[in-house]
Write a protein that holds these residues in place. Sequence first.
Motif, PDB file in Angstrom:
ATOM      1  N   ASP A  67      12.033  12.220   3.770  1.00 30.77           N
ATOM      2  CA  ASP A  67      10.578  12.199   3.646  1.00 30.77           C
ATOM      3  C   ASP A  67      10.079  10.821   4.062  1.00 30.77           C
ATOM      4  OD1 ASP A  67      10.125  14.803   2.873  1.00 30.77           O
ATOM      5  OD2 ASP A  67      10.177  14.360   0.742  1.00 30.77           O
ATOM      6  N   TYR A  68      10.016  10.593   5.357  1.00 28.29           N
ATOM      7  CA  TYR A  68       9.750   9.242   5.846  1.00 28.29           C
ATOM      8  C   TYR A  68       8.552   9.170   6.770  1.00 28.29           C
ATOM      9  CZ  TYR A  68      11.827  10.624  10.300  1.00 28.29           C
ATOM     10  OH  TYR A  68      12.087  11.256  11.484  1.00 28.29           O
ATOM     11  N   ILE A  69       8.046   7.971   6.902  1.00 27.51           N
ATOM     12  CA  ILE A  69       7.032   7.617   7.893  1.00 27.51           C
ATOM     13  C   ILE A  69       7.538   6.356   8.583  1.00 27.51           C
ATOM     14  CG2 ILE A  69       4.671   6.842   8.300  1.00 27.51           C
ATOM     15  CD1 ILE A  69       3.819   8.374   5.808  1.00 27.51           C
ATOM     16  N   SER A  70       7.691   6.419   9.901  1.00 25.09           N
ATOM     17  CA  SER A  70       8.088   5.248  10.685  1.00 25.09           C
ATOM     18  C   SER A  70       6.927   4.853  11.575  1.00 25.09           C
ATOM     19  CB  SER A  70       9.310   5.555  11.561  1.00 25.09           C
ATOM     20  OG  SER A  70      10.456   5.759  10.788  1.00 25.09           O
ATOM     21  N   ILE A  71       6.672   3.559  11.645  1.00 26.68           N
ATOM     22  CA  ILE A  71       5.612   3.078  12.522  1.00 26.68           C
ATOM     23  C   ILE A  71       6.161   1.983  13.424  1.00 26.68           C
ATOM     24  CG2 ILE A  71       3.862   3.611  10.780  1.00 26.68           C
ATOM     25  CD1 ILE A  71       3.513   0.519  10.533  1.00 26.68           C
ATOM     26  N   THR A 109      10.150   1.514   8.697  1.00 24.76           N
ATOM     27  CA  THR A 109      10.299   2.849   8.123  1.00 24.76           C
ATOM     28  C   THR A 109      10.141   2.814   6.613  1.00 24.76           C
ATOM     29  OG1 THR A 109      11.811   3.476   9.909  1.00 24.76           O
ATOM     30  CG2 THR A 109      11.833   4.856   7.944  1.00 24.76           C
ATOM     31  N   PHE A 110       9.373   3.760   6.109  1.00 29.38           N
ATOM     32  CA  PHE A 110       9.176   3.958   4.679  1.00 29.38           C
ATOM     33  C   PHE A 110       9.664   5.360   4.341  1.00 29.38           C
ATOM     34  CE2 PHE A 110       5.962   1.076   6.204  1.00 29.38           C
ATOM     35  CZ  PHE A 110       5.976   0.055   5.273  1.00 29.38           C
ATOM     36  N   GLY A 111      10.308   5.511   3.195  1.00 25.55           N
ATOM     37  CA  GLY A 111      10.762   6.828   2.773  1.00 25.55           C
ATOM     38  C   GLY A 111      10.712   6.956   1.268  1.00 25.55           C
ATOM     39  N   THR A 112      10.818   8.192   0.806  1.00 28.26           N
ATOM     40  CA  THR A 112      10.807   8.400  -0.642  1.00 28.26           C
ATOM     41  C   THR A 112      12.174   8.103  -1.234  1.00 28.26           C
ATOM     42  OG1 THR A 112      11.254  10.747  -0.295  1.00 28.26           O
ATOM     43  CG2 THR A 112       8.953  10.086  -0.578  1.00 28.26           C
ATOM     44  N   HIS A 113      13.225   8.389  -0.491  1.00 29.75           N
ATOM     45  CA  HIS A 113      14.591   8.038  -0.896  1.00 29.75           C
ATOM     46  C   HIS A 113      15.479   8.127   0.340  1.00 29.75           C
ATOM     47  CE1 HIS A 113      14.173  12.406  -1.498  1.00 29.75           C
ATOM     48  NE2 HIS A 113      15.458  12.500  -1.246  1.00 29.75           N
ATOM     49  N   ILE A 114      16.736   7.781   0.191  1.00 29.21           N
ATOM     50  CA  ILE A 114      17.652   7.838   1.328  1.00 29.21           C
ATOM     51  C   ILE A 114      18.721   8.891   1.078  1.00 29.21           C
ATOM     52  CG2 ILE A 114      17.246   5.484   2.109  1.00 29.21           C
ATOM     53  CD1 ILE A 114      19.756   4.616   0.666  1.00 29.21           C
ATOM     54  N   MET A 115      19.287   9.384   2.155  1.00 35.77           N
ATOM     55  CA  MET A 115      20.337  10.400   2.070  1.00 35.77           C
ATOM     56  C   MET A 115      21.431  10.045   3.072  1.00 35.77           C
ATOM     57  SD  MET A 115      18.664  13.562   4.128  1.00 35.77           S
ATOM     58  CE  MET A 115      18.266  13.409   5.859  1.00 35.77           C
ATOM     59  N   MET A 116      22.576  10.659   2.907  1.00 35.49           N
ATOM     60  CA  MET A 116      23.671  10.484   3.856  1.00 35.49           C
ATOM     61  C   MET A 116      23.551  11.566   4.931  1.00 35.49           C
ATOM     62  SD  MET A 116      25.386   7.869   2.852  1.00 35.49           S
ATOM     63  CE  MET A 116      26.891   7.987   3.790  1.00 35.49           C
ATOM     64  N   ILE A 161       2.497  15.231   1.752  1.00 31.19           N
ATOM     65  CA  ILE A 161       1.628  15.635   2.852  1.00 31.19           C
ATOM     66  C   ILE A 161       0.171  15.373   2.477  1.00 31.19           C
ATOM     67  CG2 ILE A 161       0.831  17.626   4.194  1.00 31.19           C
ATOM     68  CD1 ILE A 161       3.760  18.682   3.989  1.00 31.19           C
ATOM     69  N   ASN A 162      -0.175  15.597   1.232  1.00 32.28           N
ATOM     70  CA  ASN A 162      -1.540  15.334   0.770  1.00 32.28           C
ATOM     71  C   ASN A 162      -1.882  13.850   0.827  1.00 32.28           C
ATOM     72  OD1 ASN A 162      -2.180  17.999   0.250  1.00 32.28           O
ATOM     73  ND2 ASN A 162      -1.476  17.906  -1.863  1.00 32.28           N
ATOM     74  N   LYS A 163      -0.878  12.995   0.821  1.00 30.50           N
ATOM     75  CA  LYS A 163      -1.103  11.545   0.872  1.00 30.50           C
ATOM     76  C   LYS A 163      -1.194  11.017   2.302  1.00 30.50           C
ATOM     77  CE  LYS A 163       1.188  10.746  -3.529  1.00 30.50           C
ATOM     78  NZ  LYS A 163       2.287  10.077  -4.221  1.00 30.50           N
ATOM     79  N   LEU A 164      -0.971  11.882   3.282  1.00 28.33           N
ATOM     80  CA  LEU A 164      -0.982  11.436   4.676  1.00 28.33           C
ATOM     81  C   LEU A 164      -2.292  10.766   5.108  1.00 28.33           C
ATOM     82  CD1 LEU A 164       0.982  13.929   6.937  1.00 28.33           C
ATOM     83  CD2 LEU A 164       1.355  11.481   6.643  1.00 28.33           C
ATOM     84  N   PRO A 165      -3.456  11.282   4.736  1.00 27.84           N
ATOM     85  CA  PRO A 165      -4.677  10.579   5.171  1.00 27.84           C
ATOM     86  C   PRO A 165      -4.738   9.133   4.684  1.00 27.84           C
ATOM     87  CG  PRO A 165      -5.210  12.793   4.432  1.00 27.84           C
ATOM     88  CD  PRO A 165      -3.767  12.547   4.072  1.00 27.84           C
ATOM     89  N   GLU A 166      -4.339   8.882   3.444  1.00 26.06           N
ATOM     90  CA  GLU A 166      -4.361   7.512   2.927  1.00 26.06           C
ATOM     91  C   GLU A 166      -3.282   6.660   3.592  1.00 26.06           C
ATOM     92  OE1 GLU A 166      -4.535   5.089  -1.288  1.00 26.06           O
ATOM     93  OE2 GLU A 166      -4.558   7.270  -1.327  1.00 26.06           O
ATOM     94  N   ALA A 167      -2.107   7.259   3.838  1.00 22.14           N
ATOM     95  CA  ALA A 167      -1.042   6.534   4.545  1.00 22.14           C
ATOM     96  C   ALA A 167      -1.492   6.212   5.966  1.00 22.14           C
ATOM     97  CB  ALA A 167       0.240   7.360   4.558  1.00 22.14           C
ATOM     98  N   HIS A 219       0.833  -1.207   0.000  1.00 19.55           N
ATOM     99  CA  HIS A 219       0.000   0.000   0.000  1.00 19.55           C
ATOM    100  C   HIS A 219       0.870   1.260   0.000  1.00 19.55           C
ATOM    101  CE1 HIS A 219      -4.152   1.534   0.675  1.00 19.55           C
ATOM    102  NE2 HIS A 219      -3.452   2.627   0.872  1.00 19.55           N
ATOM    103  N   MET A 220       1.918   1.268   0.806  1.00 23.41           N
ATOM    104  CA  MET A 220       2.793   2.442   0.878  1.00 23.41           C
ATOM    105  C   MET A 220       3.525   2.659  -0.449  1.00 23.41           C
ATOM    106  SD  MET A 220       2.255   3.809   3.808  1.00 23.41           S
ATOM    107  CE  MET A 220       3.641   4.809   4.326  1.00 23.41           C
ATOM    108  N   LYS A 221       3.844   1.571  -1.132  1.00 22.49           N
ATOM    109  CA  LYS A 221       4.495   1.688  -2.441  1.00 22.49           C
ATOM    110  C   LYS A 221       3.577   2.401  -3.421  1.00 22.49           C
ATOM    111  CE  LYS A 221       6.761  -1.033  -6.035  1.00 22.49           C
ATOM    112  NZ  LYS A 221       7.154  -2.364  -6.473  1.00 22.49           N
ATOM    113  N   LYS A 222       2.279   2.099  -3.373  1.00 18.65           N
ATOM    114  CA  LYS A 222       1.316   2.771  -4.240  1.00 18.65           C
ATOM    115  C   LYS A 222       1.280   4.269  -3.958  1.00 18.65           C
ATOM    116  CE  LYS A 222      -2.574   0.781  -3.583  1.00 18.65           C
ATOM    117  NZ  LYS A 222      -3.904   0.167  -3.551  1.00 18.65           N
ATOM    118  N   LEU A 223       1.594   4.666  -2.721  1.00 17.54           N
ATOM    119  CA  LEU A 223       1.593   6.079  -2.343  1.00 17.54           C
ATOM    120  C   LEU A 223       2.918   6.776  -2.656  1.00 17.54           C
ATOM    121  CD1 LEU A 223      -0.239   5.841   1.096  1.00 17.54           C
ATOM    122  CD2 LEU A 223      -1.168   6.620  -1.087  1.00 17.54           C
ATOM    123  N   GLY A 224       3.912   6.014  -3.119  1.00 12.30           N
ATOM    124  CA  GLY A 224       5.193   6.612  -3.480  1.00 12.30           C
ATOM    125  C   GLY A 224       6.295   6.419  -2.464  1.00 12.30           C
ATOM    126  N   PHE A 225       6.057   5.596  -1.445  1.00  9.47           N
ATOM    127  CA  PHE A 225       7.070   5.333  -0.424  1.00  9.47           C
ATOM    128  C   PHE A 225       7.727   3.986  -0.680  1.00  9.47           C
ATOM    129  CE2 PHE A 225       4.152   8.259   1.618  1.00  9.47           C
ATOM    130  CZ  PHE A 225       5.009   9.139   2.251  1.00  9.47           C
TER     131      PHE A 225
END
Length: 97
Positions: free
Chosen positions: A55-59, A39-46, A76-82, A22-28
């Motif tokens: 840009d992450y969501i950890s549960i 943890t889900f994120g859009t990409h990783i950084m150093m 942020i607009n995808k937060l309700p679905e996430a 489901h999170m993949k469908k949202l772009g995470f």
Amino acid sequence: MSAEIKVLSTSTRANVEALKHHMKKLGFKYFEEKDGWVTFGTHIMMNGEGVAPYDYISISVRFMDIDVDLLGFDLINKLPEAEQAILDFYEAEEITE
């Protein structure tokens, strides 16, 4: 001294896989499971300590606890679905607190 490794149960792994889909469908992208957090994120950084999600969501997979750091307005607009996907995960895990 022994190191204790905590392994997710089979049912929890199945529920995490559904959440990952489901999170993949949202772009995470799935980032990691560590210390009871998924943890889900859009990409990783150093960062100063190594690699971290951006840009992450950890549960928590043990308690109803969410940590979110989003800078992208489209995310942020995808937060309700996430949030609903995460609540569905907690319901499947029978976590109510």
